[in-house]
Design an enzyme around this catalytic site. Structure first.
Site, short mmCIF file in Angstrom:
data_model
loop_
_atom_site.label_atom_id
_atom_site.label_comp_id
_atom_site.label_asym_id
_atom_site.label_seq_id
_atom_site.Cartn_x
_atom_site.Cartn_y
_atom_site.Cartn_z
CE1 TYR A 138 24.35 27.66 43.79
CE2 TYR A 138 25.92 26.41 42.48
CZ TYR A 138 25.57 27.56 43.14
OH TYR A 138 26.43 28.63 43.16
CE LYS A 163 26.78 27.36 46.78
NZ LYS A 163 28.02 26.82 46.17
#
Length: 312
Positions: A138, A163
């Protein structure tokens, strides 16, 4: 265990952590939340992540939420967990996730520290190599990896996706062009529908949709229109739904979580608006504004207009 080394595509479901009036976790409401997302065609369930108030859960609550998601999903869609914070805690949650039978996890940023790239590499590597589960990095806040660091991380087969919640499009271009289809690319920006047109042109094929918790047919309608270049419908969705909700979301810090719960309550899902500090609940004025937008949304875009698949 046979592991599919691929991150989910399409629209990703991020359930909340429902709380009762006493502030305790409501697992029955969570079951409803997860089942609703699956029934509405979301491609994966990400449990105990940001919208699930990862920061505020104790160990037993986290375990119960993961068990609930795995049971409800029943193998119909992949289940990913959130792991992060201090390194010992992150590894513990990764190992617990493996024991509970999930498909992978999203690596959330380390607690507070602004690390050097070598420190970030070691942090992510330590988590990734603790299990055979799929791992998604992330990219946000104090966990921003460079292209060079990402190139080192993709040497581990467990790393299946990145992400992005940072929004540096120049860096995203460098990464997608350098790494290519070795990774899946997920848009994790706040209210990701706002930025998805830019991301899809870089090869991002998945995004986390906060509004899918209460108006998933709009998420599906939006993504189908985007992939099929239906500019007229996109414009209407932005004008009447997406941008108005986004304007409310930006009014207060913490609304990225709290506004989801408010929207779920408005549409009749059994999830109250209770959040855990430091996240605040949605103010009445903003709640009423969201309710008006949703009432208008269901009139303009009734569920009958939804497409058959949220993957386009």
């Amino acid at each position: 265990m046979s592991v599919l080394r691929k991150s989910p595509d399409g629209i990703l479901g991020f359930p909340v952590a429902p709380m009762n009036h006493q502030g305790n976790l409501d697992l029955k409401a969570l079951q409803t939340n997860v089942q609703f997302l699956i029934d509405e065609g979301l491609s994966a369930i990400f449990i105990g992540c940001g919208s699930g108030e990862f920061h505020a859960l104790d160990h037993s609550e986290y375990k119960a939420m993961v068990e609930t998601a795995v049971t409800v999903a029943g193998g119909k869609v992949p289940v990913y967990t959130g792991v992060g914070g201090n390194i010992r805690h992150a590894v513990e949650l990764a190992e617990l996730s493996a024991k509970l039978g999930v498909d992978g996890y999203l690596i959330l940023p380390p607690y507070l520290i602004e690390p050097e790239q070598e420190g970030l590499y070691e942090y992510i590597k330590t988590i990734v190599t603790s299990t055979e589960l799929n791992a998604i990095v992330y990219q946000r806040d104090n966990c921003i990896v460079t292209v060079e660091t990402l190139q080192r991380l993709v040497e581990f087969p467990q790393v299946v996706g990145l992400k992005d919640g940072h929004g540096n499009m120049e860096l995203n271009m460098e990464m997608t062009q350098t790494i290519g289809d070795r990774l899946s690319w997920l848009n994790g920006m706040p209210m990701a529908e706002v930025t998805m047109p830019a991301y899809v042109n870089l090869g991002f094929q998945a995004y986390s949709s906060a509004i899918s918790n209460y108006i998933p047919h709009i998420s599906a309608l939006f993504y189908h229109a985007l992939l099929n270049q239906n500019k007229e419908l996109l414009s209407e969705l932005y004008r009447y739904v997406i941008l108005p909700i986004n304007r409310i979301r930006k009014q207060r810090k913490g609304y990225a979580v709290a506004l989801i719960k408010a929207g779920m309550e408005i549409v009749g899902l059994p999830v109250g608006t209770k959040t855990r500090v430091p996240v605040i609940e949605v103010e009445k004025e903003h709640y009423n504004m969201l309710e008006a937008i949703l009432n208008d949304t269901f009139e303009r875009f009734p569920k009958g207009k939804q497409v058959n698949s949220v993957t386009g």
